[in-house]
Motif scaffolding. Structure first.
Motif, PDB file in Angstrom:
ATOM      1  N   GLN A 161      78.233  18.527  45.259  1.00 42.48           N
ATOM      2  CA  GLN A 161      77.297  19.217  46.134  1.00 42.48           C
ATOM      3  C   GLN A 161      76.429  20.208  45.376  1.00 42.48           C
ATOM      4  N   ALA A 162      77.008  20.872  44.359  1.00 35.92           N
ATOM      5  CA  ALA A 162      76.267  21.899  43.615  1.00 35.92           C
ATOM      6  C   ALA A 162      75.110  21.314  42.811  1.00 35.92           C
ATOM      7  N   LEU A 163      75.104  19.992  42.614  1.00 37.26           N
ATOM      8  CA  LEU A 163      74.054  19.366  41.804  1.00 37.26           C
ATOM      9  C   LEU A 163      72.899  18.828  42.642  1.00 37.26           C
ATOM     10  N   ILE A 164      73.081  18.748  43.947  1.00 40.89           N
ATOM     11  CA  ILE A 164      72.097  18.068  44.783  1.00 40.89           C
ATOM     12  C   ILE A 164      70.722  18.737  44.717  1.00 40.89           C
ATOM     13  N   VAL A 165      70.660  20.039  45.017  1.00 43.38           N
ATOM     14  CA  VAL A 165      69.359  20.725  45.030  1.00 43.38           C
ATOM     15  C   VAL A 165      68.758  20.809  43.624  1.00 43.38           C
ATOM     16  N   PRO A 166      69.507  21.226  42.593  1.00 47.19           N
ATOM     17  CA  PRO A 166      68.910  21.243  41.249  1.00 47.19           C
ATOM     18  C   PRO A 166      68.374  19.879  40.821  1.00 47.19           C
ATOM     19  N   ARG A 167      69.094  18.809  41.150  1.00 46.83           N
ATOM     20  CA  ARG A 167      68.625  17.466  40.779  1.00 46.83           C
ATOM     21  C   ARG A 167      67.349  17.118  41.545  1.00 46.83           C
ATOM     22  N   GLN A 168      67.294  17.487  42.823  1.00 50.80           N
ATOM     23  CA  GLN A 168      66.080  17.250  43.593  1.00 50.80           C
ATOM     24  C   GLN A 168      64.901  18.027  43.017  1.00 50.80           C
ATOM     25  N   VAL A 169      65.151  19.261  42.596  1.00 52.20           N
ATOM     26  CA  VAL A 169      64.094  20.071  41.977  1.00 52.20           C
ATOM     27  C   VAL A 169      63.610  19.414  40.689  1.00 52.20           C
ATOM     28  N   ALA A 170      64.550  18.953  39.871  1.00 53.13           N
ATOM     29  CA  ALA A 170      64.185  18.315  38.610  1.00 53.13           C
ATOM     30  C   ALA A 170      63.362  17.053  38.841  1.00 53.13           C
ATOM     31  N   MET A 171      63.805  16.211  39.762  1.00 56.15           N
ATOM     32  CA  MET A 171      63.070  14.969  40.024  1.00 56.15           C
ATOM     33  C   MET A 171      61.694  15.251  40.610  1.00 56.15           C
ATOM     34  N   SER A 172      61.622  16.239  41.516  1.00 53.10           N
ATOM     35  CA  SER A 172      60.350  16.578  42.140  1.00 53.10           C
ATOM     36  C   SER A 172      59.356  17.125  41.117  1.00 53.10           C
ATOM     37  N   LEU A 173      59.811  18.019  40.240  1.00 54.42           N
ATOM     38  CA  LEU A 173      58.926  18.572  39.218  1.00 54.42           C
ATOM     39  C   LEU A 173      58.527  17.510  38.201  1.00 54.42           C
ATOM     40  N   THR A 174      59.438  16.600  37.896  1.00 54.94           N
ATOM     41  CA  THR A 174      59.101  15.507  36.985  1.00 54.94           C
ATOM     42  C   THR A 174      57.993  14.654  37.582  1.00 54.94           C
ATOM     43  N   ARG A 175      58.105  14.372  38.864  1.00 50.17           N
ATOM     44  CA  ARG A 175      57.076  13.582  39.544  1.00 50.17           C
ATOM     45  C   ARG A 175      55.743  14.324  39.548  1.00 50.17           C
ATOM     46  N   GLU A 176      55.782  15.609  39.893  1.00 49.95           N
ATOM     47  CA  GLU A 176      54.548  16.379  40.052  1.00 49.95           C
ATOM     48  C   GLU A 176      53.865  16.675  38.719  1.00 49.95           C
ATOM     49  N   LEU A 177      54.650  16.996  37.700  1.00 50.06           N
ATOM     50  CA  LEU A 177      54.064  17.456  36.437  1.00 50.06           C
ATOM     51  C   LEU A 177      53.784  16.343  35.446  1.00 50.06           C
ATOM     52  N   THR A 178      54.337  15.166  35.659  1.00 47.29           N
ATOM     53  CA  THR A 178      54.069  14.063  34.736  1.00 47.29           C
ATOM     54  C   THR A 178      53.276  12.933  35.386  1.00 47.29           C
ATOM     55  N   GLY A 179      53.352  12.821  36.714  1.00 47.53           N
ATOM     56  CA  GLY A 179      52.644  11.743  37.386  1.00 47.53           C
ATOM     57  C   GLY A 179      53.206  10.367  37.095  1.00 47.53           C
ATOM     58  N   GLN A 180      54.394  10.312  36.500  1.00 48.96           N
ATOM     59  CA  GLN A 180      54.987   9.027  36.160  1.00 48.96           C
ATOM     60  C   GLN A 180      55.527   8.327  37.407  1.00 48.96           C
ATOM     61  N   SER A 181      55.753   7.037  37.288  1.00 43.57           N
ATOM     62  CA  SER A 181      56.192   6.240  38.429  1.00 43.57           C
ATOM     63  C   SER A 181      57.596   6.633  38.879  1.00 43.57           C
ATOM     64  N   LEU A 182      57.885   6.374  40.153  1.00 42.89           N
ATOM     65  CA  LEU A 182      59.224   6.641  40.676  1.00 42.89           C
ATOM     66  C   LEU A 182      60.262   5.798  39.953  1.00 42.89           C
ATOM     67  N   GLU A 183      59.890   4.594  39.557  1.00 49.63           N
ATOM     68  CA  GLU A 183      60.823   3.723  38.835  1.00 49.63           C
ATOM     69  C   GLU A 183      61.217   4.336  37.500  1.00 49.63           C
ATOM     70  N   ARG A 184      60.228   4.855  36.758  1.00 54.96           N
ATOM     71  CA  ARG A 184      60.531   5.430  35.444  1.00 54.96           C
ATOM     72  C   ARG A 184      61.334   6.717  35.576  1.00 54.96           C
ATOM     73  N   ILE A 185      60.988   7.524  36.575  1.00 58.04           N
ATOM     74  CA  ILE A 185      61.744   8.757  36.816  1.00 58.04           C
ATOM     75  C   ILE A 185      63.173   8.417  37.227  1.00 58.04           C
ATOM     76  N   GLY A 186      63.311   7.428  38.116  1.00 58.85           N
ATOM     77  CA  GLY A 186      64.645   7.019  38.548  1.00 58.85           C
ATOM     78  C   GLY A 186      65.493   6.530  37.400  1.00 58.85           C
ATOM     79  N   ALA A 187      64.889   5.771  36.484  1.00 56.71           N
ATOM     80  CA  ALA A 187      65.640   5.274  35.331  1.00 56.71           C
ATOM     81  C   ALA A 187      66.149   6.424  34.475  1.00 56.71           C
ATOM     82  N   PHE A 188      65.340   7.471  34.327  1.00 54.89           N
ATOM     83  CA  PHE A 188      65.751   8.625  33.520  1.00 54.89           C
ATOM     84  C   PHE A 188      66.916   9.370  34.167  1.00 54.89           C
TER      85      PHE A 188
END
Length: 352
Positions: A280-307
């Motif tokens: 449970q303690a990882l849910i919000v930090p992981r969401q923040v990381a994925m969201s910022l990765t999407r916003e700041l890199t513009g990379q595809s959801l597939e590539r972000i998901g793979a990472f």
């Protein structure tokens, strides 16, 4: 329990944006209208709707829009949306912990269950068998099951005969990439969301050039919007052509820079954010990381998901869930904004 979507079924639903209809998705839209009848429950007569189409075609968006429509009409409806892999892994964990009956009862207790990205299941094996058992029970109990995939059932490599037969026995609806009419509608819509207006000639030109999926079209429009900046006048075809001729000088943060910064902010090892752990303690930090990765890199959801070791659907759901949380939590909103600003000041490199 095992995952936030199991204890809070609407955790991954978010608030979908307005659905844009075009000829290539209208049959799928009609097919999903029957899940609005959530009160009908005839034992042994559950309904399965199989929705397939290429990545980014809008399957998840259409499903979430349909579920939200149900909630608008019947707020107490029990609905569940999760990826096929997450559902199967949850059942596997329940079996190992001796809580199979309880978890199955919880899952089957939903009027509508959406099982996304069935093509990402490992070939044959135990996960498919567990998912088969869930599907059979849902349909036996008269529930409504929606399954999505990037390809028709016959093209899914390693799909068990039992799952394939279930898919073939349901109502199948395919979504194709948008044609010219659909692309123009999407360009106008995504332009408005990004704060940029195109005149008709510019819209037509963009529609000729941007021939990919709605997700790819959105990414291209958002990239153009960053270069154009917000402006009062409409962008013309000549201006758009000039922009495409100019090389972009934008350099991106790497995935590693982002995940490291988020881990430091939340006091966690960076490896935890890319692990399969469901703590449970990882849910919000992981969401923040994925969201910022999407916003700041513009990379595809597939590539972000793979990472991050997730499916593209899980990434999209995580980003949407975080947006809803930010509206309700000023403290978290300020924390994420501060983190974003620090990341934007970092020396940047090629995307990871």
């Amino acid at each position: 329990m095992f995952a936030p979507w199991l204890t809070d079924p609407l955790a991954t639903l978010g608030t979908p944006e307005r659905f844009i209809a075009f000829p290539e998705n209208q049959f799928a839209q009609s097919a999903l209208q029957r899940i609005n009848q959530v009160e009908s429950r005839n034992r042994g007569h559950g309904l399965l709707t199989f929705l397939h189409g290429p990545a980014g075609a809008g399957k998840s968006h259409l499903v979430r829009t349909s579920l939200r429509r149900i909630l608008d009409q019947a707020p107490r409806s029990r609905l569940l949306l999760a990826s096929a892999v997450d559902l199967a892994e949850t059942l596997e964990a329940a079996d190992e912990l001796g809580t199979w009956s309880d978890v199955m009862a919880t899952l089957v207790g939903h009027a509508v269950v959406v099982c996304e990205d069935v093509h990402e299941l490992p070939p044959l094996g135990g996960l498919q068998e567990r998912l088969s058992t869930l599907w059979d029970q849902l349909l036996e109990d008269g529930r409504q099951l929606v399954v999505t995939s990037r390809m028709p059932a016959a093209e899914i490599d390693g799909l068990s005969l039992r799952l394939a037969n279930r898919l073939h026995g349901g109502l199948t609806a395919g979504i194709r990439l948008p044609g010219e009419e659909g692309r123009n509608r999407l360009i106008e819509h995504f332009g408005k969301l990004a704060g940029v207006a195109f005149d008709q000639d510019a819209t037509d030109l963009a529609g000729e050039r941007l021939t990919g999926s709605p997700r790819e079209i959105r990414g291209a429009i958002e990239s153009l919007a960053r270069r154009i900046g917000r402006r009062q006048d409409q962008v013309t075809a000549a201006q758009l052509e000039l922009l495409w001729q100019q090389p972009s000088e934008v350099r991106l943060l790497s995935f590693e820079q982002i995940v490291t910064a988020v881990a430091i902010e939340f006091g966690l090892p960076s490896t935890e954010l890319t692990s399969r752990s469901r703590q449970q303690a990882l849910i919000v930090p992981r969401q923040v990381a994925m969201s910022l990765t999407r916003e700041l890199t513009g990379q595809s959801l597939e590539r972000i998901g793979a990472f991050y070791g997730r499916t593209h659907t899980t990434v999209a759901h995580g980003c949407e869930r975080l947006r809803d949380q930010l509206k309700q939590s000023p403290t978290l909103r300020q924390q994420v904004l501060s983190l974003k600003r620090r990341l934007q000041r970092m020396p940047q490199a090629e995307c990871g």
